[in-house]
Enzyme design. Structure first.
Site, PDB file in Angstrom:
ATOM      1  N   MET A 134      40.756   0.121   9.013  1.00 43.38           N
ATOM      2  CA  MET A 134      40.962  -1.104   8.244  1.00 43.38           C
ATOM      3  C   MET A 134      39.770  -2.062   8.325  1.00 43.38           C
ATOM      4  O   MET A 134      39.931  -3.281   8.376  1.00 43.38           O
ATOM      5  CB  MET A 134      42.258  -1.796   8.708  1.00 43.38           C
ATOM      6  CG  MET A 134      43.485  -0.922   8.566  1.00 43.38           C
ATOM      7  SD  MET A 134      43.721  -0.236   6.899  1.00 43.38           S
ATOM      8  CE  MET A 134      44.371  -1.678   6.064  1.00 43.38           C
ATOM      9  N   ARG A 135      38.579  -1.519   8.356  1.00 43.55           N
ATOM     10  CA  ARG A 135      37.356  -2.337   8.336  1.00 43.55           C
ATOM     11  C   ARG A 135      36.466  -1.860   7.204  1.00 43.55           C
ATOM     12  O   ARG A 135      36.315  -0.633   7.024  1.00 43.55           O
ATOM     13  CB  ARG A 135      36.572  -2.188   9.647  1.00 43.55           C
ATOM     14  CG  ARG A 135      37.342  -2.580  10.879  1.00 43.55           C
ATOM     15  CD  ARG A 135      37.427  -4.088  10.997  1.00 43.55           C
ATOM     16  NE  ARG A 135      38.205  -4.488  12.160  1.00 43.55           N
ATOM     17  CZ  ARG A 135      38.461  -5.742  12.473  1.00 43.55           C
ATOM     18  NH1 ARG A 135      38.013  -6.735  11.722  1.00 43.55           N
ATOM     19  NH2 ARG A 135      39.177  -6.038  13.535  1.00 43.55           N
ATOM     20  N   ASN A 154      37.349   8.094   2.270  1.00 43.33           N
ATOM     21  CA  ASN A 154      38.399   7.141   2.615  1.00 43.33           C
ATOM     22  C   ASN A 154      39.660   7.483   1.835  1.00 43.33           C
ATOM     23  O   ASN A 154      39.576   8.019   0.734  1.00 43.33           O
ATOM     24  CB  ASN A 154      37.939   5.725   2.247  1.00 43.33           C
ATOM     25  CG  ASN A 154      38.967   4.671   2.593  1.00 43.33           C
ATOM     26  OD1 ASN A 154      39.598   4.727   3.652  1.00 43.33           O
ATOM     27  ND2 ASN A 154      39.179   3.712   1.706  1.00 43.33           N
ATOM     28  N   HIS A 212      43.006   5.558   0.219  1.00 43.97           N
ATOM     29  CA  HIS A 212      43.489   4.217  -0.110  1.00 43.97           C
ATOM     30  C   HIS A 212      44.895   4.315  -0.707  1.00 43.97           C
ATOM     31  O   HIS A 212      45.139   5.169  -1.563  1.00 43.97           O
ATOM     32  CB  HIS A 212      42.528   3.548  -1.099  1.00 43.97           C
ATOM     33  CG  HIS A 212      42.960   2.164  -1.419  1.00 43.97           C
ATOM     34  ND1 HIS A 212      42.832   1.119  -0.520  1.00 43.97           N
ATOM     35  CD2 HIS A 212      43.575   1.647  -2.506  1.00 43.97           C
ATOM     36  CE1 HIS A 212      43.337   0.025  -1.053  1.00 43.97           C
ATOM     37  NE2 HIS A 212      43.791   0.310  -2.255  1.00 43.97           N
TER      38      HIS A 212
HETATM   39  C1  GAR Z   1      47.592   4.651   4.967  1.00 46.53           C
HETATM   40  O1  GAR Z   1      48.584   4.273   4.064  1.00 46.53           O
HETATM   41  C2  GAR Z   1      46.219   4.523   4.340  1.00 46.53           C
HETATM   42  O2  GAR Z   1      46.200   4.838   2.979  1.00 46.53           O
HETATM   43  C3  GAR Z   1      45.945   3.048   4.545  1.00 46.53           C
HETATM   44  O3  GAR Z   1      46.418   2.766   5.837  1.00 46.53           O
HETATM   45  C4  GAR Z   1      47.502   3.665   6.139  1.00 46.53           C
HETATM   46  C5  GAR Z   1      47.167   4.341   7.427  1.00 46.53           C
HETATM   47  O4  GAR Z   1      48.214   5.137   7.888  1.00 46.53           O
HETATM   48  N1  GAR Z   1      44.562   2.759   4.438  1.00 46.53           N
HETATM   49  C6  GAR Z   1      44.092   1.627   3.926  1.00 46.53           C
HETATM   50  O5  GAR Z   1      44.800   0.743   3.499  1.00 46.53           O
HETATM   51  C7  GAR Z   1      42.572   1.520   3.898  1.00 46.53           C
HETATM   52  N2  GAR Z   1      42.173   0.361   3.186  1.00 46.53           N
HETATM   53  P1  GAR Z   1      47.965   6.193   9.042  1.00 46.53           P
HETATM   54  O6  GAR Z   1      47.228   5.452  10.158  1.00 46.53           O
HETATM   55  O7  GAR Z   1      49.343   6.592   9.466  1.00 46.53           O
HETATM   56  O8  GAR Z   1      47.162   7.318   8.475  1.00 46.53           O
END
Ligand code: GAR
Length: 268
Positions: A135-136, A157, A159
């Site tokens: 998340m960075r 990545n 998203h």
């Molecule tokens: C996931 O939904 C991913 O798409 C999102 O964080 C979650 C992580 O879940 N990523 C973002 O929002 C990136 N900007 P996880 O740690 O269980 O894989």
């Protein structure tokens, strides 16, 4: 014969996408393995998934660097090879008229953190870096030091929205609150903007009247766990080709966009 790929991973949270990729490696669906897991926070549960399998893990605590900069900026040192004006000229995370001090503080603290990340990653050579719920935002400082071969991006990545709709930190929340009737997830290569890089794959689901934010997130995550390993597999097979397209527009101008072409699967 293609060599198995070495995959580095960065996580901030529970790491279920990382798990999906590790499982696909284990099953042989992806010809590769995870060689390190890094995080911006010591609390990331995703780190434990790696430790259980004896995969090297490390933490670069972004939060503490950012807090320290706010209190005593002189104690946060930028790397010797960091040049603010170069980074500013490349980045598209902030608009050109954004507040100068805020933007400067952002890139200085991120360069300090990213230099540490690069240092911690250095012992583990890798072919692909997957952001699995990291998340960075990465800055040009870091991206240029990973993408060292022109036209061969190697940071991916995932998203939680159908990009280019709803970039940012809450893709499912933004999709749900907007009243969308379809939602989805996107895997893309990372460029200098926020979730703006060339798209590799997408999956979509329907949103019904009785859906809630929780049920939307659940549907989306299930698709993420399918999609991300598929995209990593295509990378491992050498099937992702970055190309620059140019399209004529009605007003005589031209639109340029870097896209990913997916090459056919290798012949068995
Ligand atoms: C996931 O939904 C991913 O798409 C999102 O964080 C979650 C992580 O879940 N990523 C973002 O929002 C990136 N900007 P996880 O740690 O269980 O894989």
């Amino acid at each position: 014969m293609k060599q198995p790929i070495r995959i580095g991973a960065l996580v901030s949270g529970s790491g279920t996408n990382l798990q999906a990729i590790m499982d696909a490696c284990e099953l042989g669906d992806i010809d590769g393995s995870i060689v390190f897991i890094g995080s911006d926070t010591p609390d990331a549960a995703g780190l434990k998934r790696g430790r259980r399998l004896n995969i090297p893990t490390f933490v670069v605590n972004y939060g503490s660097i950012i807090r320290r900069y706010k209190k005593t900026p002189e104690t946060v040192t930028v790397p010797d090879d960091f040049d603010l004006s170069t980074v500013l000229s490349k980045q598209t995370l902030f608009p050109a008229d954004a507040d100068g001090e805020t933007v400067k503080a952002f890139f200085i603290t991120r360069a300090a953190a990213e230099a540490k990340l690069l240092e911690r990653m250095n012992p583990y050579p890798f072919d692909l870096l997957v952001l699995a719920g990291f998340m960075r935002n990465l800055t040009p400082y870091f991206i240029d030091r990973v993408n060292t071969v022109p036209d061969h991006p190697r940071i991916m990545n995932i998203h939680p929205a159908l990009l280019p709709a709803f970039p940012g930190i809450d893709g499912y929340g933004d999709t749900f609150r907007y009243g969308c009737k379809m939602g989805g997830c996107t895997v893309h290569f990372v460029d200098y903007g926020e979730d703006s890089g060339p798209i590799i794959g997408q999956r979509a689901y329907e949103i019904f009247e009785d859906d809630t934010l929780a049920s939307v997130r659940e549907k989306g995550l299930k698709l993420e766990w399918e999609l991300y390993p598929k995209c990593v597999k295509m990378f491992a097979e050498g099937r992702l080709k970055k190309i620059r397209e140019t399209y004529p527009l009605k007003d005589g101008k031209k639109m340029h966009r870097t896209v990913v072409r997916i090459l056919p699967p290798p012949k068995r």
